[in-house]
Design an enzyme around this catalytic site. Structure first.
Site, PDB file in Angstrom:
ATOM      1  CB  CYS A   1      44.083  14.599  54.306  1.00  0.00           C
ATOM      2  SG  CYS A   1      42.957  13.780  55.416  1.00  0.00           S
TER       3      CYS A   1
ATOM      4  NE  ARG B   1      44.258  19.320  50.649  1.00  0.00           N
ATOM      5  CZ  ARG B   1      43.768  19.226  49.420  1.00  0.00           C
ATOM      6  NH1 ARG B   1      44.023  20.177  48.559  1.00  0.00           N
ATOM      7  NH2 ARG B   1      43.056  18.195  49.059  1.00  0.00           N
TER       8      ARG B   1
ATOM      9  CD1 TRP C   1      38.955  18.331  58.457  1.00  0.00           C
ATOM     10  CD2 TRP C   1      37.932  16.594  57.486  1.00  0.00           C
ATOM     11  NE1 TRP C   1      37.596  18.514  58.573  1.00  0.00           N
ATOM     12  CE2 TRP C   1      36.946  17.464  57.987  1.00  0.00           C
ATOM     13  CE3 TRP C   1      37.526  15.429  56.848  1.00  0.00           C
ATOM     14  CZ2 TRP C   1      35.587  17.220  57.860  1.00  0.00           C
ATOM     15  CZ3 TRP C   1      36.169  15.180  56.723  1.00  0.00           C
ATOM     16  CH2 TRP C   1      35.213  16.076  57.229  1.00  0.00           C
TER      17      TRP C   1
ATOM     18  CG  ASN D   1      45.241  13.478  51.139  1.00  0.00           C
ATOM     19  OD1 ASN D   1      45.687  13.270  52.254  1.00  0.00           O
ATOM     20  ND2 ASN D   1      45.545  14.544  50.413  1.00  0.00           N
ATOM     21  N   GLY D   2      41.769  10.568  51.112  1.00  0.00           N
ATOM     22  CA  GLY D   2      40.650   9.899  50.455  1.00  0.00           C
ATOM     23  C   GLY D   2      40.032   8.849  51.355  1.00  0.00           C
TER      24      GLY D   2
ATOM     25  CD  GLU E   1      29.211  33.152  51.998  1.00  0.00           C
ATOM     26  OE1 GLU E   1      28.657  32.054  51.955  1.00  0.00           O
ATOM     27  OE2 GLU E   1      30.429  33.277  52.192  1.00  0.00           O
TER      28      GLU E   1
ATOM     29  CE  LYS F   1      32.559  32.538  55.049  1.00  0.00           C
ATOM     30  NZ  LYS F   1      32.178  32.094  53.727  1.00  0.00           N
TER      31      LYS F   1
ATOM     32  CD  GLU G   1      32.429  28.490  56.714  1.00  0.00           C
ATOM     33  OE1 GLU G   1      32.436  29.634  56.215  1.00  0.00           O
ATOM     34  OE2 GLU G   1      32.963  27.527  56.165  1.00  0.00           O
TER      35      GLU G   1
ATOM     36  CG  HIS H   1       5.081  31.853  56.705  1.00  0.00           C
ATOM     37  ND1 HIS H   1       3.716  31.818  56.638  1.00  0.00           N
ATOM     38  CD2 HIS H   1       5.482  32.812  55.827  1.00  0.00           C
ATOM     39  CE1 HIS H   1       3.297  32.710  55.748  1.00  0.00           C
ATOM     40  NE2 HIS H   1       4.352  33.322  55.250  1.00  0.00           N
TER      41      HIS H   1
ATOM     42  CE  LYS I   1      39.892  28.054  50.988  1.00  0.00           C
ATOM     43  NZ  LYS I   1      38.873  29.034  51.373  1.00  0.00           N
TER      44      LYS I   1
HETATM   45  O1  M6R Z   1      35.949  24.618  47.108  1.00  0.00           O
HETATM   46  P1  M6R Z   1      34.444  24.736  47.064  1.00  0.00           P
HETATM   47  O2  M6R Z   1      33.995  26.093  46.708  1.00  0.00           O
HETATM   48  O3  M6R Z   1      33.815  23.684  46.191  1.00  0.00           O
HETATM   49  O4  M6R Z   1      33.991  24.445  48.536  1.00  0.00           O
HETATM   50  C1  M6R Z   1      32.646  24.392  48.886  1.00  0.00           C
HETATM   51  C2  M6R Z   1      32.454  24.494  50.382  1.00  0.00           C
HETATM   52  O5  M6R Z   1      33.081  23.428  51.021  1.00  0.00           O
HETATM   53  C3  M6R Z   1      33.027  25.808  50.917  1.00  0.00           C
HETATM   54  O6  M6R Z   1      32.449  26.902  50.293  1.00  0.00           O
HETATM   55  C4  M6R Z   1      32.805  25.906  52.422  1.00  0.00           C
HETATM   56  O7  M6R Z   1      31.444  26.071  52.688  1.00  0.00           O
HETATM   57  C5  M6R Z   1      33.658  27.048  52.965  1.00  0.00           C
HETATM   58  N1  M6R Z   1      34.192  26.687  54.229  1.00  0.00           N
HETATM   59  C6  M6R Z   1      32.922  28.336  53.058  1.00  0.00           C
HETATM   60  O8  M6R Z   1      33.552  29.317  53.783  1.00  0.00           O
END
Ligand code: M6R
Length: 615
Positions: A2, A27, A77, A103-104, A487, A491, A494, A510, A610
């Protein structure tokens, strides 16, 4: 998660709010809304989905507006209540005179809601936020003092909030309050701002005052007052924001993600700047505030992080153990906080976070501090909550990262870990001097090698086109590149919503091997000269024998693999120990181009935000 922006001043309020929300859209983007004080009324405009819908809505209704001079805005969000128009912020009290954005998460909202319903409040949404509006309106009815109403109300809220409030009868005053969620005030001349994050205000002012927990800001166009929840005036420092507005432009790239991938060579140069002057000299890491004698005896480090930062932490573990011989545990923050850990005053706890606002990591860090551990934070946001909790702080200097998928911040975190691991090795004298010198030499060459990858991406694009129709992927690696496999798969998941999973190559047989057939491509990361090169090759053969399509990610000197693999992606030659800083780049690009071919919303993938400021 948010985003909030508030403004009072001489500019066109609607434009300032919409610009601020545009810069915060990373956000959250389930819905958006603004409330304006105009013509002695509070006018609320909301839309479901992306901000563009709100912009269109306001454009259509522009004729309704006279001359608004203050307003608050929000992008959502969803947490409590589905993404719907009625749940979109801003939320008002029953009569519509008091309006809030938030927010929160308010944990005791159900009890408060019941109490307020008994008092006659009419709730319209399923959100916890609406409770705040009714609660504050109830308090305002008793005192006719908005600031006092906010103070009295926040004392009753449990959970996390950054909240902005306006009242019809209190012209051009915005009150903001925070607890466990970020909020700052932007100071201008004849105008002032309030926001949940700096990009919202950076186009207008570089002067910011960060609120701490349990602080309240009252802004008018000419005045900023900060108090605690008892009304005591606080004299807070005004900070100068390090960001330039140009950081929020795509600079000709189709997406922020692509721009940010291309920024990585300069990001690495930035991180190294001032840390390695001379490859014969030591790494300069004054940011680590622990006494050298303590570091020499250090035998336990814990690293906590989430998502992509967790993958950087895995590389960190590998190299700290390898270079400095210190035992390192890596754990997802969300797991660390719910178990009895052995953290104590002799533990160095490293928190890694791009945003510095990830709720799980903040909670984990607070727990580590309670156990008297020294807390080192590696973050891209030295202005964040997490940075404020740090005993030692390594800012990674990647610049604002707008795309939801982390790319350049990951590389910057990796380089910071290399510097830290070498620094520890130098203090503990665990590495041979020539080895260290070669490592530094190679580290300095990384930006040029990434430039080489970026200068010709046609092979990666072709691979993306060939494989974009597959529904599942497996990424395998061993050792230091296992984190790269995780990673790379993250990616792809996501931004393209394709099911991709990283596995240690040795684990394939396994269990996961049962899934293999011609519909399941397997991407193997293997670095010639690496300790597990031959083993990964054998694991890839095993996959081939089950008809899986094979992609290799290897380096230029690897000449013998074209027969086995259906597609080969190459990076410049590099030692295995440094290779995660290069292997991540083609994997980012592969995910990017697959998502792009599939027409996905690369910068703002569905359901994600984000910074994840809820646990
Ligand atoms: O801001 P942060 O690095 O603490 O965020 C952690 C994760 O939320 C963040 O890396 C998330 O997995 C991203 N969308 C990765 O691309």
């Amino acid at each position: 998660m948010c985003g909030i922006v508030g403004y009072t001043g001489y500019r066109d309020v609607v434009s300032v709010l919409l610009k601020g929300l545009t810069n915060l859209e990373y956000r959250g983007y389930d819905s958006a809304g603004i409330a304006l004080r105009d013509d002695n009324r509070i006018k609320v405009y909301k839309s479901l989905g992306k901000l563009i819908n709100l912009k269109n809505e306001i454009e259509e209704k522009k004729h309704e507006l006279k001359h608004p001079t203050s307003g608050i805005g929000h992008i959502r969000w969803a947490t409590h209540g589905a993404p719907s128009l009625v749940n979109a912020h801003p939320h008002t009290c029953t009569c519509g005179n008091l309006v809030v954005v938030h927010n929160g998460i308010i944990e005791n909202y159900k009890e408060l809601r019941e109490e307020l319903i008994k008092k006659g409040c009419k709730f319209r949404s399923e959100t916890d936020t609406e409770t705040i509006a009714h609660l504050m309106a109830d308090e305002y009815s008793k005192t006719k003092d908005l600031e006092k109403a906010v103070r009295n109300s926040v004392k009753r809220l449990q959970g996390a909030y950054a909240v902005c409030v306006m009242h019809k009868d209190v012209p051009d005053v915005i009150v903001g309050a925070r607890k466990h969620a970020p909020m700052l005030v932007g100071a201008g001349e004849g105008e002032n701002f309030i926001a949940s994050d700096t990009p919202a205000i950076i186009e207008y002012t570089k002067k910011a005052i960060y609120l701490d927990d349990n602080e309240i800001a009252v802004i008018t166009k000419d005045n900023i007052k900060i108090t605690d929840t008892d009304g005591n005036i606080l004299h807070k420092k005004t900070e100068i924001l390090p960001w330039e507005p140009v950081a929020l432009s795509k600079l000709g790239f189709k997406h922020f993600m692509l721009k940010e991938i291309h920024e990585q060579p300069d990001v690495i140069r930035n991180v190294l700047n001032g840390k390695i002057y001379d490859i014969d000299g030591p790494v300069i890491l004054n940011e680590v505030k622990l006494d050298k004698e303590i570091l020499k005896k250090l035998n336990k480090i814990e690293i906590i992080a989430c998502g992509t930062s967790l993958h950087a932490a895995m590389v960190g573990k590998y190299i700290i153990e390898d270079f400095a011989g210190i035992s390192v545990e890596v754990e997802a923050s969300s797991e660390y906080i719910y178990r009895k850990t052995t953290t104590d005053s002799s533990t160095l706890v490293i928190g890694v976070s791009q945003s510095g606002e990830t709720a799980d990591t903040i909670t984990a860090i607070k727990q580590a501090k309670e156990k008297n551990a020294h807390v080192l934070i590696i973050t891209n946001r030295p202005d964040s909550n997490m940075a404020r909790l740090a005993d030692s702080l390594i800012p990674v200097n990647a610049g604002i990262e707008v795309s939801v998928a982390a790319t350049k911040s990951y590389t910057a975190q990796l380089i910071s870990f290399y510097l830290l691991a070498m620094h520890l090795a130098e203090i503990k004298e665990t590495l041979d001097k020539t080895y260290l010198k070669n490592l530094k030499h190679e580290l300095i060459q990384l930006p040029t090698k990434i430039e080489e990858i970026l200068s010709n991406t046609s092979g990666i694009q072709e691979c993306a086109r060939k494989f974009s129709s597959y529904k599942n992927f497996i990424y395998i690696a061993r050792g230091i590149n296992l984190a790269s496999a995780y990673e790379g798969a993250l990616k792809l998941k996501e931004i393209s919503y394709i099911n991709a999973t990283g596995y240690p190559a040795g684990e394939l047989k396994h269990g996961p091997i049962a899934m293999l057939d011609e519909t399941m491509p397997v991407l193997s990361i293997l670095i010639p000269g690496g300790i597990s090169y031959d083993k990964i090759l054998s694991n890839s053969e095993e996959a081939k024998a089950r008809n899986a399509k094979l992609i290799a990610l290897t380096s230029s000197c690897d000449k013998n693999i074209d027969m086995l693999f259906d597609y080969v992606l190459r990076i410049p030659d590099i030692s295995e120990i440094l290779s995660p800083a290069l292997t991540c780049v083609p994997l980012q690009l592969l995910a990017y181009y697959i998502a792009e071919f599939l027409g996905k919303d690369v910068d703002q993938p569905r359901n994600l935000a984000k910074s994840v400021t809820v646990e």
